[in-house]
Design a protein around this motif. Structure first.
Motif, PDB file in Angstrom:
ATOM      1  N   ASN A 217       0.760  -1.197  -0.153  1.00 45.83           N
ATOM      2  CA  ASN A 217      -0.313  -0.048  -0.029  1.00 45.83           C
ATOM      3  C   ASN A 217       0.806   0.621   0.280  1.00 45.83           C
ATOM      4  O   ASN A 217       1.410   1.763   1.260  1.00 45.83           O
TER       5      ASN A 217
ATOM      6  N   ALA B 142      -6.406   0.203   3.492  1.00 39.87           N
ATOM      7  CA  ALA B 142      -7.367   0.026   2.095  1.00 39.87           C
ATOM      8  C   ALA B 142      -7.055  -1.663   2.300  1.00 39.87           C
ATOM      9  O   ALA B 142      -6.776  -2.445   3.549  1.00 39.87           O
TER      10      ALA B 142
ATOM     11  N   VAL C 201      -5.112  -4.119   4.104  1.00 37.85           N
ATOM     12  CA  VAL C 201      -3.573  -3.584   4.301  1.00 37.85           C
ATOM     13  C   VAL C 201      -3.317  -2.021   4.674  1.00 37.85           C
ATOM     14  O   VAL C 201      -3.910  -1.091   4.284  1.00 37.85           O
TER      15      VAL C 201
ATOM     16  N   ARG D 224      -1.958   1.401   6.166  1.00 36.55           N
ATOM     17  CA  ARG D 224      -1.291   1.837   4.758  1.00 36.55           C
ATOM     18  C   ARG D 224      -0.254   2.087   5.107  1.00 36.55           C
ATOM     19  O   ARG D 224       0.970   1.859   6.624  1.00 36.55           O
TER      20      ARG D 224
ATOM     21  N   VAL E 292     -10.183   2.687   1.275  1.00 39.18           N
ATOM     22  CA  VAL E 292      -9.798   3.349   1.384  1.00 39.18           C
ATOM     23  C   VAL E 292      -9.900   4.217   2.301  1.00 39.18           C
ATOM     24  O   VAL E 292     -11.395   4.734   2.023  1.00 39.18           O
TER      25      VAL E 292
ATOM     26  N   LEU F 222      -2.072   0.705  -4.319  1.00 37.57           N
ATOM     27  CA  LEU F 222      -2.247  -1.346  -4.376  1.00 37.57           C
ATOM     28  C   LEU F 222      -1.287  -1.876  -4.767  1.00 37.57           C
ATOM     29  O   LEU F 222      -1.837  -2.168  -6.248  1.00 37.57           O
TER      30      LEU F 222
END
Lengths: 417, 424
Positions: free
Chosen positions: A140, A146, A197, A199, A236, A250
């Protein structure tokens, strides 16, 4: 007086008194041989080498091999990556952000060069897969969390004419299995349908799907253009302060790994090895004398097979220090023996549970044994791995073939000349 | 000893009747001094010169060296090959084939030299003093170690070295010995009793003793070579003949001889070298050799050695005792026959096996004895001896030799002795 002068002088006096001066070298030598007849039995090493299958096959597989947790040897296909644009969709911003949800889809083409199995292509096509999976890494790049939802990875053919993915109704035309079901595997944390995922961080997952990787490999081996495609939704942002750029992605990286039962080409796989060893380091006169004294010489070969494959070893010796004994002129090569040993015992999964071995003895003439009496000799070992008859052959990286060779030289000493 | 005393007493009383043999008419026996009727020995014989019935000076020297493997002819042949740059490894193997199974390789050496001064004080007593240098040496390479080279490593891969050793001792000696002659006892044909005794002040001048430890062994297989050999050694730090710090000790010698001169028969018992010497200021050395190699040809590359002096010590070395019994008789006018037995020597680093000797002395001319003998036993099982002498009133000369382990060139050892005496 130095002892080296004293002793000959003393012997000269003794000779004069006793008349024991040898009349010739032959006479002197015959005098020394007047003792009891004996046989010196000297065992010296000829060669010892261990062939680890991982290393042997690496010469034939132009791909990286890895060892799985159960020791199984697997092939890594060169990884491919695609980016899921999140910054471009959401726009650059700095401050409280999200959450935003939107669909994403992208893929990466794999080409034949990513999977070069050399002489194993046919074998790999028809191989029984022990395991196959793809390692997925999602990086990411954005400073926002995300979450991928219902994000599946599948195989999609690329139209060689247009260079586009095959599609049906604007959606990827996923490759299907025998029942017509698309071959897809979902990227998810645990049993759910989402994959988080953090940040500015990366997350890993392993997609266990033999069908997915098998199809990818088969299509590559068939010369088709093929891509691994990911498709699903992404969310997101979580409402907290964040900074996101338009170029943030991503980045999804897919690395297929293929662990299969090796079924080698019928001719087998051959590897040569040469082992140079110091000999008895006798000069020509001594070597000739020892050869003349040699009643017999027996080379013992001990071949141990701890692979699920059949093994045949051809051993030669050359009286020199060489990098490649088999490259020596034919007249300089002394053939020792050809030894075969059956595959090791395997379990139901084709993994070796017990090694097999074969020990043979080969008689050499005195002249042949002279090869071991110089300063160096080189043993050439030609190892052929060939398919086992029936059954499975799951190669593990630690599988090995060991060859040990020694020569017992029986030398006459003493005795009436 | 009690039984021996009884036997001696009985012999003294009954001897005249028991020993009925008479010296043949005109035999040289009656004209030869008793000292010369004693057959010369090639090893320690402290009474050799004091028995001589004249005042004088005797210079003597001798040595003995033998092994159980290499004959003189072998040695000469090997040197011939070396001189002609023709020696081969196989020649050395041929020599090795002679090492007897189970015995290993043995060396045995002894040497002495010195002067004697003395003579008689009347008919019944003689006294002499002597100064000599003497050395003893013995070596043994364990059969297991020899076996590696002689038999190879096919049938056997483990070789113990526990009985390998080498010992050498050098001494300076200053001795005083006397003999008392009594008789003839009881009658003109009675026995003459000779009692001998003396002592030597023995000062060691060098000492070296090396032995492999019991756990020293070699392992030689086709795929690996391992050796762990430790040699413990005691070594003189310096060899200094004037250094008395090495210590000195008294060593005793005894002899009893019964002889019936008119019968030409004699019996003798000699006990020599009874005592020990303390050797001081010795370094206790430890040498270790370790090898761990995959290939036999890489042994030297993997050889690791260590040498350490662990202590400075003194040791007491028991000298090789000589207990010898002998008998002699005159067979005819010219021939004297001697039989002797030297008992096995044990309890010392210098160990010798039993040795018997049958000797003959031929006096075709009284002053020129010729000696020929046969030895059985000993370190080399068999041997042959010979010698000649010149025995006059003013001059004494003797040369003797021995071929050990075989006859002349087939012998595996030699011994020699030379004596030169001047009498007043």
């Amino acid at each position: 007086m130095r002892i080296t002068r004293f002793i000959p002088a003393l012997l000269a006096v003794g000779t004069a008194v006793t008349g024991c001066e040898p009349g010739s070298i032959t006479e002197a030598r015959n005098e020394l041989r007047d003792g009891p007849a004996r046989t010196l039995q000297l065992s010296v090493p000829v060669a010892r080498d261990t062939f680890v299958v991982d290393s042997v096959l690496a010469d034939f597989l132009d791909v990286t091999t890895v060892t799985l947790s159960d020791g199984l040897l697997a092939v890594e296909v060169t990884d491919g990556s695609f980016g899921l644009d999140v910054g471009a969709v959401t726009g650059a911003v700095s401050g409280p952000f999200g959450p935003f949800n939107f669909p994403v889809q992208d893929g990466v083409e794999f080409v034949g060069g990513d999977l070069n199995l050399g002489g194993f292509e046919d074998a790999a096509r028809d191989a029984t897969l022990n395991t196959a999976f793809a390692v997925v890494t999602v990086v990411n790049e954005a400073d926002v969390p995300a979450t991928l939802t219902d994000f599946v990875v599948g195989v999609v053919r690329i139209d060689p004419g247009t260079g586009n993915l095959d599609s049906v109704g604007g959606q990827p035309d996923w490759q299907t299995d025998g029942t017509g079901t698309p071959i897809q595997v979902m990227l998810a944390d645990g049993a759910g349908n989402t994959f988080d995922v953090p940040r500015s961080a990366a997350a890993l997952d392993t997609l266990f799907s033999a069908a997915l990787v098998d199809r990818l490999v088969d299509m590559l081996l068939d010369g088709e253009r093929v891509a691994l495609v990911g498709s699903g939704d992404v969310t997101v942002g979580d409402g907290s302060n964040a900074t996101i750029a338009a170029t943030d992605q991503l980045l999804v990286t897919l690395k297929p790994v293929l662990g299969f039962d090796f079924t080698l080409p019928p001719a087998g796989v051959t590897v040569d090895s040469s082992v140079a060893t110091q000999g008895l380091d006798l000069d020509d006169d001594n070597a000739n004398d020892m050869a003349a004294r040699t009643d017999s010489a027996v080379v013992t070969l001990d071949l141990v097979n701890s692979t699920p494959l059949g093994v045949e070893a051809t051993v030669i010796v050359v009286a020199d220090s060489l990098l490649d004994a088999f490259a020596a002129p034919a007249q300089d090569q002394i053939p020792i023996d050809v030894v075969s040993v059956s595959p090791g015992q395997v379990d139901a999964g084709g993994r070796v549970t017990q090694a097999t071995s074969e020990v043979t003895g080969v008689n050499l003439s005195g002249a042949e044994a002279q090869a071991f009496m110089g300063p160096w000799f080189t043993a050439g070992i030609r190892l052929r791995l060939f398919p086992a008859a029936g059954g499975r052959s799951a190669i593990r990286s630690g599988d090995w073939v060991g060859l040990s060779a020694s020569v017992a030289i029986y030398v006459r000493m003493g005795g009436t000349p | 000893m009690k039984r021996l005393s009884i036997a001696l007493a009985a012999t003294l009383v009954l001897g005249g009747d028991l020993l009925a043999q008479a010296v043949p008419e005109g035999a040289q026996a009656t004209k030869v001094p008793m000292a010369y009727r004693r057959t010369p020995q090639l090893r320690v014989d402290p009474f050799r010169h004091v028995m001589i019935p004249h005042w004088g000076l005797v210079i003597s020297g001798g040595g003995l060296a033998g092994n159980n493997t290499v004959t003189i002819a072998d040695a000469r042949a090997m040197w011939y090959l070396i001189d002609n740059d023709a020696e081969l490894v196989g020649d050395a193997l041929d020599l090795l084939s002679n090492v007897p199974d189970g015995d290993g390789f043995r060396l045995d050496a002894e040497a002495e030299g010195g002067v004697y001064l003395g003579g008689p004080f009347g008919r019944h007593f003689s006294l002499g003093i002597s100064a000599k240098a003497r050395s003893y040496g013995i070596g043994n390479i364990d059969d297991a170690a020899v076996s590696l080279l002689r038999d190879g490593n096919v049938a056997r891969q483990n070789f113990d070295l526990g009985n390998s050793k080498g010992v050498a001792l050098g001494t300076e000696e200053f001795g005083a010995h006397g003999v008392i002659r009594l008789g003839p006892i009881a009658s003109e044909d009675g026995v003459v009793l000779t009692l001998g005794g003396g002592a030597r002040l023995v000062k060691p001048v060098f000492y070296y003793a090396a032995t492999t430890t019991l756990d020293s062994r070699l392992y030689v297989a086709s795929d690996s070579v391992a050796a762990a050999v430790t040699i413990d050694a005691l070594a003189s730090i310096d060899v200094d003949f004037s250094d008395i710090s090495l210590g000195s000790d008294l060593v005793a010698d005894f002899m009893v001889r019964l002889e019936w001169p008119t019968s030409g028969i004699a019996f003798e018992a000699m006990f020599a070298n009874f005592g020990s010497v303390t050797v001081e200021n010795l370094e206790l050395q430890s040498k270790t050799f370790e090898v761990n190699s995959t290939y036999i040809t890489e042994v030297l590359d993997s050889l690791e050695t260590d040498f350490a002096v662990t202590d400075t010590v003194s040791v007491t070395v028991k000298l090789p005792r000589i207990i010898r019994f002998a008998a002699s008789a005159w067979a005819n006018r010219f021939l004297q026959i001697d039989v002797s037995a030297r008992l096995k020597t044990t309890g010392t680093v210098f160990e010798y096996p039993f040795e018997g000797e049958l000797g003959t002395t031929w006096r075709l001319i009284r002053q020129l004895p010729l000696r020929v003998g046969l030895i059985v036993g000993g370190a080399q099982d068999i041997g042959f001896s010979g010698g000649l002498g010149l025995e006059t009133r003013n001059l004494f000369f003797s040369v003797a030799g021995r071929s050990i382990g075989g006859f002349l060139t087939e012998g595996t050892g030699v011994a020699g002795r030379l004596e030169l005496g001047f009498f007043f």
